[in-house]
Design an enzyme around this catalytic site. Structure first.
Site, short mmCIF file in Angstrom:
data_model
loop_
_atom_site.label_atom_id
_atom_site.label_comp_id
_atom_site.label_asym_id
_atom_site.label_seq_id
_atom_site.Cartn_x
_atom_site.Cartn_y
_atom_site.Cartn_z
CG ASP A 164 -1.81 1.22 1.27
OD1 ASP A 164 -2.57 1.41 0.30
OD2 ASP A 164 -1.73 1.99 2.24
CD GLU A 248 -4.43 1.17 -3.51
OE1 GLU A 248 -5.57 1.18 -3.06
OE2 GLU A 248 -3.62 2.06 -3.26
CG ASP A 352 -1.16 2.96 5.87
OD1 ASP A 352 -2.25 3.35 5.41
OD2 ASP A 352 -0.27 3.71 6.30
#
Ligand SMILES: [Zn+2]
Length: 392
Positions: A164, A248, A352
């Site tokens: 992340d 991501e 996170d």
């Protein structure tokens, strides 16, 4: 070298202006070979005879770059090609290895119309030379040598991990570890501001203005170097221990679309993941974070490929508010920036880390559905499962 880079810029800009004019008149875009014919005319024309002083291949490469800029635009990978500005990214590329001679033991390289040039070696050049790019950065000239060689098919080593990205923590791994952000920009910020002010007070193009500009560029360069070093260390550390890295998707496509805007909605913002929200809050320089993120992703991609591993990019929706334990999706799961607590099952963790675990799960799902029929993921999945439980 400045002249050569300038000639390439001129050719690029003139060809782009021509294409734009043709488009406005409703005519078809010229192809690369047609542009090359025009280039020959320009080189022979008395108005632009100075173009003939520059080596012809790098000028043709400028036209190729324009072609690529157009195809990137049509494929929605980038915005519309822009004119190149003087003093920005001055560079030119020699595409023909037959015209290049490299003597590494003497630290010198032969380039058409430049002759033998000495250079300082940063690392050994392995393989056969394919092309050479000469570029100016922070007042210094650099030569990048692209080569080709055969390597053994690497065997992927290590498990899978989700990452992340954020501002408070640069990268949080699904195993619970994290990489703190680089704060060198903050340290340089004050100096940068002062240098910018000093520059703005000088008479443009005067000697003192040039000196102030050089000082400003030096600071920029130092920041860029520190960031590059940081990103390389971070990406190397992650790739060393993992065969599969899930991350991501920040959707470059949407971003360029939002930056350029459409006629109806100029500059509309289509931004998704937490990174952007945090950035808006922290008020940090946009480009600085953007570059860091894409460069990091790019490095992960090729470093994993070198080691036989793989980077998996997953859609970013809801990764920070989904419970990895029971799958409950709710904004209430995240009470503060750092704390995640599932309102349904009570699962608790750092927010996170939760996002990283979700990213990993999505990546592994994608791998299962995707085309990779070699059983690698099963082993990886088992390893990562063990890792996830530990962190829980
Ligand atoms: Zn839950």
């Amino acid at each position: 070298m400045r002249c050569f880079a300038g000639s390439c810029r001129y050719v690029y800009n003139r060809a782009l202006a021509l294409q734009k004019e043709r488009y406005e008149r409703g005519e078809k875009k010229l192809g690369y070979s047609e542009l090359c014919k025009l280039l020959t005319q320009w080189r022979n024309s008395p108005d632009t005879a100075w173009l003939a002083d520059a080596p012809v291949h790098p000028l043709q490469q400028a036209l190729r770059d324009l072609e690529r800029a157009y195809s990137n635009f049509f494929a929605k990978r980038a915005g519309f090609p822009r004119f190149k500005k003087k003093g920005r990214h001055s560079s030119f590329r020699y595409p023909d290895p037959k015209q290049i001679k490299l003597e590494q033991h003497n630290s010198r390289i032969f380039l058409p119309k430049l002759g033998w040039v000495r250079y300082r070696n940063s690392r050994e050049v392995l393989g056969t030379v394919k092309n050479v790019t000469v570029s100016l950065s922070g007042g210094k000239w650099f030569v990048s040598i692209q080569t080709e060689r055969e390597v053994e098919q690497p065997v992927p080593q290590g498990g899978a991990v989700g990452i992340d990205m954020g501002v408070v923590r640069f990268a949080t791994l699904s195993d619970g570890t994290f990489i703190a952000p680089l704060n060198s920009f903050k340290r340089h910020e004050e100096r940068l501001r002062k240098a910018q002010q000093a520059l703005s007070r000088k008479v443009k193009f005067s000697n003192n203005w040039r000196k102030a500009l050089a000082r400003l560029q030096r600071i920029h360069r130092r920041i860029a170097d520190a960031r590059r070093d940081f990103l390389h260390k971070a990406s190397t550390a992650i790739c060393k221990n993992h065969a599969i890295v899930c991350i991501e998707d920040l959707q470059v496509r949407n971003m360029t679309k939002s930056a350029a805007g459409t006629l109806d909605q100029p500059g509309r913002n289509v931004r998704t993941p937490s990174l952007w929200r945090e950035r808006a809050k922290s008020g940090l320089n946009k480009s600085i974070l953007d570059q860091g993120w894409y460069e990091f992703r790019r490095q992960l991609d090729y470093k994993l490929a070198w080691k036989g591993g793989r980077l998996i990019v997953v859609p970013p929706q809801n990764t920070s508010i989904t419970c990895p334990c029971c799958g409950h999706v709710s904004a209430d799961n995240r009470q503060t920036r750092d704390r995640f607590m599932c309102v349904k099952c009570g699962y608790e963790n750092h927010a996170d880390v939760v996002a990283a675990i979700n990213i990993l799960a999505r990546g592994l799902d994608e791998l299962k559905g995707g085309a990779r029929p070699d059983g690698l993921w099963i082993e990886l999945h088992r390893q990562s499962e063990a890792g996830t439980h530990r962190s829980r």
